[in-house]
Scaffold this motif. Structure first.
Motif, mmCIF file in Angstrom:
data_model
loop_
_atom_site.group_PDB
_atom_site.id
_atom_site.type_symbol
_atom_site.label_atom_id
_atom_site.label_comp_id
_atom_site.label_asym_id
_atom_site.label_seq_id
_atom_site.Cartn_x
_atom_site.Cartn_y
_atom_site.Cartn_z
ATOM 1 N N VAL A 1 -0.147 4.947 -2.918
ATOM 2 C CA VAL A 1 -0.317 6.392 -2.771
ATOM 3 C C VAL A 1 -1.479 6.898 -3.612
ATOM 4 N N THR A 2 -1.530 6.496 -4.868
ATOM 5 C CA THR A 2 -2.577 7.017 -5.753
ATOM 6 C C THR A 2 -3.961 6.515 -5.372
ATOM 7 N N ASN A 3 -4.043 5.314 -4.798
ATOM 8 C CA ASN A 3 -5.332 4.764 -4.382
ATOM 9 C C ASN A 3 -5.604 4.974 -2.901
ATOM 10 N N GLU A 4 -4.699 5.708 -2.236
ATOM 11 C CA GLU A 4 -4.845 6.027 -0.814
ATOM 12 C C GLU A 4 -5.071 4.770 0.022
ATOM 13 N N CYS B 1 2.267 7.327 8.157
ATOM 14 C CA CYS B 1 1.885 8.616 7.591
ATOM 15 C C CYS B 1 2.817 9.706 8.093
ATOM 16 N N CYS C 1 -1.829 7.664 11.357
ATOM 17 C CA CYS C 1 -2.645 7.815 10.148
ATOM 18 C C CYS C 1 -4.099 8.113 10.465
ATOM 19 N N MET D 1 0.055 12.489 4.825
ATOM 20 C CA MET D 1 0.383 11.808 3.571
ATOM 21 C C MET D 1 0.795 10.378 3.871
ATOM 22 N N ILE D 2 0.288 9.454 3.064
ATOM 23 C CA ILE D 2 0.599 8.039 3.244
ATOM 24 C C ILE D 2 2.040 7.776 2.830
#
Length: 405
Positions: free
Chosen positions: A117-120, A126, A136, A144-145
């Protein structure tokens, strides 16, 4: 347990049908039998239910002429169950090792989810909100992933964390230093946060229910008398019966609940046409063929109906007995101040709740973990219903002794 978390063992067999996981389980069973040769070490209240479950699995496999790979996977999971029971009974303090391994596994899966999530990192899953799945590539800026962590889809990750995080929190009882206990609880909170990153509706509800049971069982269960336990068991049985009836009614109501309603109806219809079941691991294909529209199903979206479809009425009865006996045993262990009983009850409550609308144990790794948690719980209570005392007990009192040491 580590393999359930990260799938680090290769799936290819070393020789014949012996995979690295099966070799490890076999070696463990042999060692446990040698060091604790008494049959009572392995006897549990689930034995008859497991026998019925196994009999139904054998019948549907060989009478129906289906591949036996799913049956071997079931036998592996059951062997792991008895291995953990044997280790817990012969080495009562081994619950500390179980807690440590659970903490490591939960940390690995949870941090992997947050990293996505933080690194997408694209996962292929999604949502534009809590209720809407989107592609996605075309979801737009608001998508959002959904984290998958060390699993193939977010629902499996959520089920894994719901089932194992309470066991990981057991580690907080084993450490004496305050900062270490804070670190354990922080990892637990991180894991529950990772459930949110999956955007799994069932997973979030199950995690919340597990936390409520964890707190309630820790403070309330030891204060309940025998009648209180019987009342809780009766309420649980009534709730299980109500859910069963509700699912049956919904299954006859066509598309009232969308794709899940279609899957449940198809599972019931399959059981009527195939009393012995369609074969282990074949529910997804059978349900897909029975539901119009070309939609593909992997399972029946309900653990108990999936067993009904795959192993018939006997399989359903077996898994129902496993459910009822496991929950009743966890309640008893929690009432007798077993910390392992408390966390086991929380884990099973959340998992069973999620399993009403999904079937995460369709994956061998989750099925293995499910039976490991069952082994942890069943080792806390005597093998017979009329026996007193416990062969292996992780109690709050022993936890306090651990902290003093």
């Amino acid at each position: 347990m580590l393999d359930s978390a990260t799938d680090f063992f290769p799936d290819a067999p070393l020789v014949g049908v012996i995979t690295p996981v099966r070799l490890a389980v076999l070696a463990g069973l042999i060692a446990t039998v040698v060091t604790a040769p008494r049959l009572a070490t392995f006897r549990t209240r689930l034995d008859l239910a497991i026998a019925l479950l196994l009999l139904s699995a054998v019948a549907t496999t060989y009478v129906g002429g289906h591949p036996d790979a799913p049956l071997r996977a079931l036998l592996t999971a059951l062997a792991t169950f008895y291995l953990l029971v044997g280790v817990r009974r012969s080495q009562p303090e081994s619950w500390r090792a179980v807690a440590l391994l659970a903490l490591v596994c939960v940390a690995a899966a949870a941090t992997s989810a947050f990293a996505q999530v933080t690194n997408e990192v694209p996962t292929g899953f999604c949502r534009t909100g809590l209720f809407t799945d989107v592609d996605c590539d075309s979801g737009g800026a608001g998508s959002m992933i959904r984290a998958t962590g060390t699993f193939a889809n977010p629902n499996l990750l959520a089920a894994f964390l719901v089932l194992l995080t309470p066991i990981a929190l057991l580690m907080a009882v084993t450490v004496a230093e305050r900062t270490a206990r804070v670190a354990v609880v922080t990892v637990g909170l991180l894991a529950y946060g990772a459930v949110l990153t999956t955007f799994s509706r069932a997973g979030c509800v199950a995690a919340a229910a597990g936390l409520l049971v964890l707190g309630g069982a820790y403070w309330l269960a030891p204060r309940l008398g025998r009648w209180g336990v019987r009342t809780l068991t009766t309420v649980g049985l009534a709730g299980l019966a109500a859910v069963t009836v509700a699912l049956w009614v919904v299954s006859r109501a066509g598309d009232a609940l969308g794709v899940r309603g279609q899957a449940w109806k198809a599972a019931v219809d399959l059981a009527v046409d195939h009393p012995l079941g369609v074969g282990l691991g074949r529910a997804g294909d059978a349900v897909s063929a029975a539901v119009p529209g070309g939609r593909t199903f992997v399972h029946a979206h309900n653990m108990w109906l999936n067993w009904l479809a795959e192993a018939g009425v006997a399989g359903l009865l077996g898994i129902l007995l496993v459910t009822v006996i496991a929950v009743a045993s966890a309640v008893r262990a929690a009432r007798e101040k077993s910390v392992a009983g408390v966390v086991g009850l929380a884990a099973l409550t959340g998992f069973f709740l999620a399993a009403t609308v999904d079937h995460p144990a369709n994956l061998d790794r989750i099925a293995m973990l499910f039976w490991l948690v069952l082994g942890l719980v069943m080792a806390e209570v005597p093998g017979g219903w009329r026996e007193s005392g416990t062969p292996a007990r992780a109690t709050g009192r022993s936890g306090r002794r651990a902290r003093r040491r």
